[in-house]
Design a protein around this motif. Structure first.
Motif, PDB file in Angstrom:
ATOM      1  N   VAL A   1       0.831  -1.206   0.000  1.00 50.83           N
ATOM      2  CA  VAL A   1       0.000   0.000   0.000  1.00 50.83           C
ATOM      3  C   VAL A   1       0.866   1.258   0.000  1.00 50.83           C
ATOM      4  O   VAL A   1       0.580   2.227  -0.716  1.00 50.83           O
ATOM      5  CB  VAL A   1      -0.950  -0.001   1.217  1.00 50.83           C
ATOM      6  N   ILE A   2       1.954   1.252   0.785  1.00 50.80           N
ATOM      7  CA  ILE A   2       2.838   2.424   0.841  1.00 50.80           C
ATOM      8  C   ILE A   2       3.494   2.667  -0.517  1.00 50.80           C
ATOM      9  O   ILE A   2       3.612   3.817  -0.963  1.00 50.80           O
ATOM     10  CB  ILE A   2       3.906   2.248   1.935  1.00 50.80           C
ATOM     11  N   ALA A   3       3.918   1.590  -1.191  1.00 51.61           N
ATOM     12  CA  ALA A   3       4.526   1.747  -2.510  1.00 51.61           C
ATOM     13  C   ALA A   3       3.544   2.366  -3.498  1.00 51.61           C
ATOM     14  O   ALA A   3       3.900   3.267  -4.271  1.00 51.61           O
ATOM     15  CB  ALA A   3       5.011   0.392  -3.023  1.00 51.61           C
ATOM     16  N   LEU A   4       2.297   1.913  -3.469  1.00 48.53           N
ATOM     17  CA  LEU A   4       1.285   2.473  -4.370  1.00 48.53           C
ATOM     18  C   LEU A   4       0.943   3.906  -3.986  1.00 48.53           C
ATOM     19  O   LEU A   4       0.646   4.740  -4.854  1.00 48.53           O
ATOM     20  CB  LEU A   4       0.037   1.592  -4.349  1.00 48.53           C
ATOM     21  N   LEU A   5       0.979   4.225  -2.698  1.00 47.72           N
ATOM     22  CA  LEU A   5       0.743   5.597  -2.250  1.00 47.72           C
ATOM     23  C   LEU A   5       1.823   6.536  -2.768  1.00 47.72           C
ATOM     24  O   LEU A   5       1.521   7.619  -3.294  1.00 47.72           O
ATOM     25  CB  LEU A   5       0.698   5.643  -0.725  1.00 47.72           C
ATOM     26  N   ILE A   6       3.082   6.116  -2.645  1.00 49.31           N
ATOM     27  CA  ILE A   6       4.172   6.946  -3.156  1.00 49.31           C
ATOM     28  C   ILE A   6       4.067   7.074  -4.672  1.00 49.31           C
ATOM     29  O   ILE A   6       4.339   8.130  -5.249  1.00 49.31           O
ATOM     30  CB  ILE A   6       5.539   6.358  -2.752  1.00 49.31           C
ATOM     31  N   GLY A   7       3.646   5.986  -5.338  1.00 50.87           N
ATOM     32  CA  GLY A   7       3.449   6.052  -6.774  1.00 50.87           C
ATOM     33  C   GLY A   7       2.393   7.074  -7.157  1.00 50.87           C
ATOM     34  O   GLY A   7       2.534   7.791  -8.154  1.00 50.87           O
ATOM     35  N   ALA A   8       1.325   7.160  -6.358  1.00 52.97           N
ATOM     36  CA  ALA A   8       0.273   8.137  -6.633  1.00 52.97           C
ATOM     37  C   ALA A   8       0.783   9.561  -6.477  1.00 52.97           C
ATOM     38  O   ALA A   8       0.274  10.488  -7.122  1.00 52.97           O
ATOM     39  CB  ALA A   8      -0.908   7.898  -5.699  1.00 52.97           C
ATOM     40  N   MET A   9       1.790   9.749  -5.630  1.00 55.73           N
ATOM     41  CA  MET A   9       2.351  11.083  -5.411  1.00 55.73           C
ATOM     42  C   MET A   9       3.329  11.476  -6.510  1.00 55.73           C
ATOM     43  O   MET A   9       3.695  12.647  -6.621  1.00 55.73           O
ATOM     44  CB  MET A   9       3.063  11.120  -4.050  1.00 55.73           C
TER      45      MET A   9
ATOM     46  N   PHE B   1       5.415  -1.133  -9.694  1.00 53.54           N
ATOM     47  CA  PHE B   1       6.101  -2.418  -9.820  1.00 53.54           C
ATOM     48  C   PHE B   1       6.538  -2.920  -8.443  1.00 53.54           C
ATOM     49  O   PHE B   1       6.415  -4.109  -8.137  1.00 53.54           O
ATOM     50  CB  PHE B   1       7.323  -2.282 -10.741  1.00 53.54           C
ATOM     51  N   GLY B   2       7.040  -2.012  -7.618  1.00 53.42           N
ATOM     52  CA  GLY B   2       7.414  -2.400  -6.262  1.00 53.42           C
ATOM     53  C   GLY B   2       6.219  -2.912  -5.481  1.00 53.42           C
ATOM     54  O   GLY B   2       6.297  -3.933  -4.787  1.00 53.42           O
ATOM     55  N   GLY B   3       5.086  -2.213  -5.591  1.00 49.37           N
ATOM     56  CA  GLY B   3       3.874  -2.669  -4.923  1.00 49.37           C
ATOM     57  C   GLY B   3       3.425  -4.021  -5.443  1.00 49.37           C
ATOM     58  O   GLY B   3       2.953  -4.872  -4.672  1.00 49.37           O
TER      59      GLY B   3
END
Length: 271
Positions: free
Chosen positions: A149-157, A168-170
């Motif tokens: 979830v954190i990886a996808l959150l950072i991706g959204a930012m 990809f990390g998520g």
């Protein structure tokens, strides 16, 4: 706002984009939610909020009707209660951003990430308790879910192409989580297998919806994305909880006495 050559924008984002572009000239300011939500998005967010509240109410009743407190019932109640607050906050426009710095404008629901970073580990804790998994396995599965979830959150930012590296990390953490869950089918009860499958379906579909939705390529319309995730959330949290608590004995594999308490003393540490 600029698009990559050949990329198309969904009708909802076209309307939001045109509104944002004309706002300064009209003196109307920036895009504001929930005023600028499409009606279908408002409806699905409200359906999510009401559905989660009803589910939380049912689980609270089932928990309070027991003669002894149960961690299973408590976790089943906490998950939809958190999600109900998340959906209501999104319905009111809180924790929602219209991002215009990427190749195409998109709507980001920050409240959903707060929801998932808490409720997904709670779901996995329930599955670990049902499987009588050891502490290391429980920590590993919940940790992978938080990292996903954190990886996808950072991706959204982030903006393209950097956000796709975070996706990809998520996805890697999601694969690790699926592998862990898939290893619990052996010697599991039929009910436990169904619950495990629901969790795997969520872990597989959520990163895919992220990639196709607002935070990713925006290939899905905003209404489609919100509708899909609302149904997925309701099935994974309310549906999961109802099926589990109504088949409590079959799921845990414990014999239950007339008072609804497990007769197997070894299982008391999980109840």
């Amino acid at each position: 706002f600029f698009l990559v050559e050949g990329e198309t924008m969904s009708p909802v984002f076209q309307i939001l984009n045109e509104t944002a572009a004309s706002a300064p000239a009209a003196g109307g300011g920036d895009i504001k939610f929930p005023d600028d939500y499409p009606n279908s998005v408002k409806h699905f967010l409200m359906i999510g909020a009401v559905g989660m509240m009803i589910g939380a109410g049912i689980f609270l009743y089932l928990s309070m009707s027991r003669s002894k407190a149960s961690i299973y019932h408590s976790l089943a109640f906490i998950m939809p209660a958190i999600s109900a607050m998340s959906y209501y906050s999104m319905w009111t426009g809180m924790g929602v951003e219209f991002k215009t710095t990427d190749t195409s404008p998109r709507v980001i629901f920050w409240a959903r990430y707060i929801d998932y970073v808490v409720t997904l580990p709670l779901l996995l804790i329930q599955l670990a308790l049902i499987a009588k998994a050891d502490t290391s396995a429980m920590v590993s599965s919940t940790g992978n879910s938080v990292l996903m979830v954190i990886a996808l959150l950072i991706g959204a930012m982030n903006v393209a192409p950097f956000k796709y590296m975070w996706w990809f990390g998520g996805a890697v953490f999601a694969v690790l989580l699926v592998v862990q869950l898939a290893g619990r089918y052996e010697n599991a009860t039929d009910v436990a297998k169904v619950l495990n499958t629901l969790a795997i379906v969520f872990v597989v579909l959520y990163p895919l919806v992220w990639l196709l939705g607002s935070e990713g390529t925006a290939a899905l319309g905003l209404s489609q994305e919100v509708a899909f995730l609302t149904v997925l959330d309701l099935v994974t949290k309310v549906g999961f909880g109802l099926y589990f608590l109504l088949n409590f004995e079959a799921a845990t594999g414990d014999e239950v006495g007339p008072d609804g308490e497990p007769l197997n003393q070894q299982s008391q540490q999980y109840v």
